[in-house]
Write a protein that holds these residues in place. Sequence first.
Motif, PDB file in Angstrom:
ATOM      1  N   UNK A   1       0.776  -1.008  -0.070  1.00 20.44           N
ATOM      2  CA  UNK A   1       0.033   0.138   0.103  1.00 20.44           C
ATOM      3  C   UNK A   1       0.760   1.260   0.068  1.00 20.44           C
ATOM      4  N   UNK A   2       2.354   1.269  -0.086  1.00 20.09           N
ATOM      5  CA  UNK A   2       3.032   2.717   0.048  1.00 20.09           C
ATOM      6  C   UNK A   2       3.857   2.487  -1.181  1.00 20.09           C
ATOM      7  N   UNK A   3       3.606   2.959  -2.321  1.00 17.66           N
ATOM      8  CA  UNK A   3       4.456   3.093  -3.578  1.00 17.66           C
ATOM      9  C   UNK A   3       5.546   3.578  -3.636  1.00 17.66           C
ATOM     10  N   UNK A   4       5.821   4.462  -2.551  1.00 20.07           N
ATOM     11  CA  UNK A   4       7.483   5.042  -2.461  1.00 20.07           C
ATOM     12  C   UNK A   4       8.218   3.949  -1.902  1.00 20.07           C
ATOM     13  N   UNK A   5       7.794   2.814  -1.518  1.00 20.14           N
ATOM     14  CA  UNK A   5       8.941   1.984  -0.992  1.00 20.14           C
ATOM     15  C   UNK A   5       9.708   1.273  -1.987  1.00 20.14           C
ATOM     16  N   UNK A   6      10.901   1.224  -1.612  1.00 20.37           N
ATOM     17  CA  UNK A   6      11.917   0.557  -2.598  1.00 20.37           C
ATOM     18  C   UNK A   6      12.218  -0.753  -2.247  1.00 20.37           C
ATOM     19  N   UNK A   7      12.833  -1.566  -3.179  1.00 19.78           N
ATOM     20  CA  UNK A   7      12.679  -3.160  -3.042  1.00 19.78           C
ATOM     21  C   UNK A   7      13.921  -3.492  -2.151  1.00 19.78           C
ATOM     22  N   UNK A   8      14.768  -2.788  -1.914  1.00 23.89           N
ATOM     23  CA  UNK A   8      15.714  -2.796  -0.746  1.00 23.89           C
ATOM     24  C   UNK A   8      15.080  -2.702   0.542  1.00 23.89           C
ATOM     25  N   UNK A   9      13.957  -1.875   0.694  1.00 26.56           N
ATOM     26  CA  UNK A   9      13.235  -1.547   1.956  1.00 26.56           C
ATOM     27  C   UNK A   9      12.264  -2.774   2.149  1.00 26.56           C
ATOM     28  N   UNK A  10      11.768  -3.101   1.155  1.00 32.51           N
ATOM     29  CA  UNK A  10      10.662  -4.171   1.244  1.00 32.51           C
ATOM     30  C   UNK A  10      11.595  -5.424   1.648  1.00 32.51           C
ATOM     31  N   UNK A  11      12.834  -5.741   1.136  1.00 31.83           N
ATOM     32  CA  UNK A  11      13.467  -6.900   1.313  1.00 31.83           C
ATOM     33  C   UNK A  11      13.968  -6.967   2.827  1.00 31.83           C
ATOM     34  N   UNK A  12      14.346  -5.601   3.356  1.00 27.65           N
ATOM     35  CA  UNK A  12      14.657  -5.521   4.721  1.00 27.65           C
ATOM     36  C   UNK A  12      13.568  -5.955   5.728  1.00 27.65           C
ATOM     37  N   UNK A  13      12.421  -5.584   5.178  1.00 25.56           N
ATOM     38  CA  UNK A  13      11.121  -5.678   6.267  1.00 25.56           C
ATOM     39  C   UNK A  13      10.737  -7.278   6.234  1.00 25.56           C
ATOM     40  N   UNK A  14      11.103  -7.789   5.143  1.00 23.66           N
ATOM     41  CA  UNK A  14      10.764  -9.588   4.954  1.00 23.66           C
ATOM     42  C   UNK A  14      11.816  -9.889   5.760  1.00 23.66           C
ATOM     43  N   UNK A  15      13.036  -9.723   5.572  1.00 25.68           N
ATOM     44  CA  UNK A  15      14.196 -10.397   6.323  1.00 25.68           C
ATOM     45  C   UNK A  15      13.835 -10.193   7.629  1.00 25.68           C
ATOM     46  N   UNK A  16      13.515  -8.847   8.287  1.00 23.21           N
ATOM     47  CA  UNK A  16      13.062  -8.643   9.638  1.00 23.21           C
ATOM     48  C   UNK A  16      12.198  -9.683  10.144  1.00 23.21           C
ATOM     49  N   UNK A  17      11.030  -9.673   9.337  1.00 19.06           N
ATOM     50  CA  UNK A  17       9.807 -10.703   9.795  1.00 19.06           C
ATOM     51  C   UNK A  17      10.282 -11.894   9.865  1.00 19.06           C
ATOM     52  N   UNK A  18      11.203 -12.471   9.141  1.00 18.13           N
ATOM     53  CA  UNK A  18      11.767 -13.908   8.873  1.00 18.13           C
ATOM     54  C   UNK A  18      12.454 -14.021  10.386  1.00 18.13           C
ATOM     55  N   UNK A  19      13.497 -12.976  10.668  1.00 18.52           N
ATOM     56  CA  UNK A  19      14.182 -13.069  11.873  1.00 18.52           C
ATOM     57  C   UNK A  19      13.571 -13.379  13.080  1.00 18.52           C
ATOM     58  N   UNK A  20      12.369 -12.547  13.059  1.00 20.43           N
ATOM     59  CA  UNK A  20      11.474 -12.316  14.130  1.00 20.43           C
ATOM     60  C   UNK A  20      10.774 -13.813  14.250  1.00 20.43           C
ATOM     61  N   UNK A  21      10.579 -14.377  13.331  1.00 17.74           N
ATOM     62  CA  UNK A  21       9.886 -15.838  13.353  1.00 17.74           C
ATOM     63  C   UNK A  21      10.978 -16.656  13.635  1.00 17.74           C
ATOM     64  N   UNK A  22      12.119 -16.475  13.893  1.00 20.82           N
ATOM     65  CA  UNK A  22      13.067 -17.570  14.126  1.00 20.82           C
ATOM     66  C   UNK A  22      13.497 -18.212  12.739  1.00 20.82           C
ATOM     67  N   UNK A  23      13.451 -17.736  11.620  1.00 20.60           N
ATOM     68  CA  UNK A  23      13.845 -18.524  10.213  1.00 20.60           C
ATOM     69  C   UNK A  23      15.176 -17.836  10.005  1.00 20.60           C
TER      70      UNK A  23
END
Length: 160
Positions: free
Chosen positions: A138-160
């Motif tokens: 929902x935020x078109x201003x996000x870059x692919x690197x920012x999205x990748x960082x968020x995905x990696x963060x959420x995986x890390x929070x899940x212990x993966x």
Amino acid sequence: MDHKDHDKVFFANFGVVMAALFGIFFICIIAASMISSEEEPDPAAIALVEERIRPVAKAVTDPDALIKVSAAAAQREPLSGAQLNTQLCAGCHSAGVLGAPKTGDGAAWAQRRDAAGGIDGLVSAVINGKGAMPPKAGDPSLSEDEIRGAVEFMLKEAGI
């Protein structure tokens, strides 16, 4: 028989009431024309009214103008994965809204990661949208690197 002429009585009473209403109407028109003046309105009062009814904003729909406006937008610092998660992702992923895997649910995240083909697949799903999640969350201003960082963060929070 008292009921013999009730239609005539009704129409007579109705005519009297209507005549009285028209009389009141014309009296009001005459009184209003006598009260009103032909003077020019005060320019300050006109300016005040125009200021009060001025539109708050203007909708721009011209594609060329939108490109110019978006290009002139201030550049912001890139968000970290944790910041992006807090500001945007947690709104749905903390509660599991509409089937979104919950933050910290390792099994659900592992299943999503494997089904998507790894981190690149998850990042692609965020960029393109998945289910109820719109493209780029929902935020078109996000870059692919920012999205990748968020995905990696959420995986890390899940212990993966």
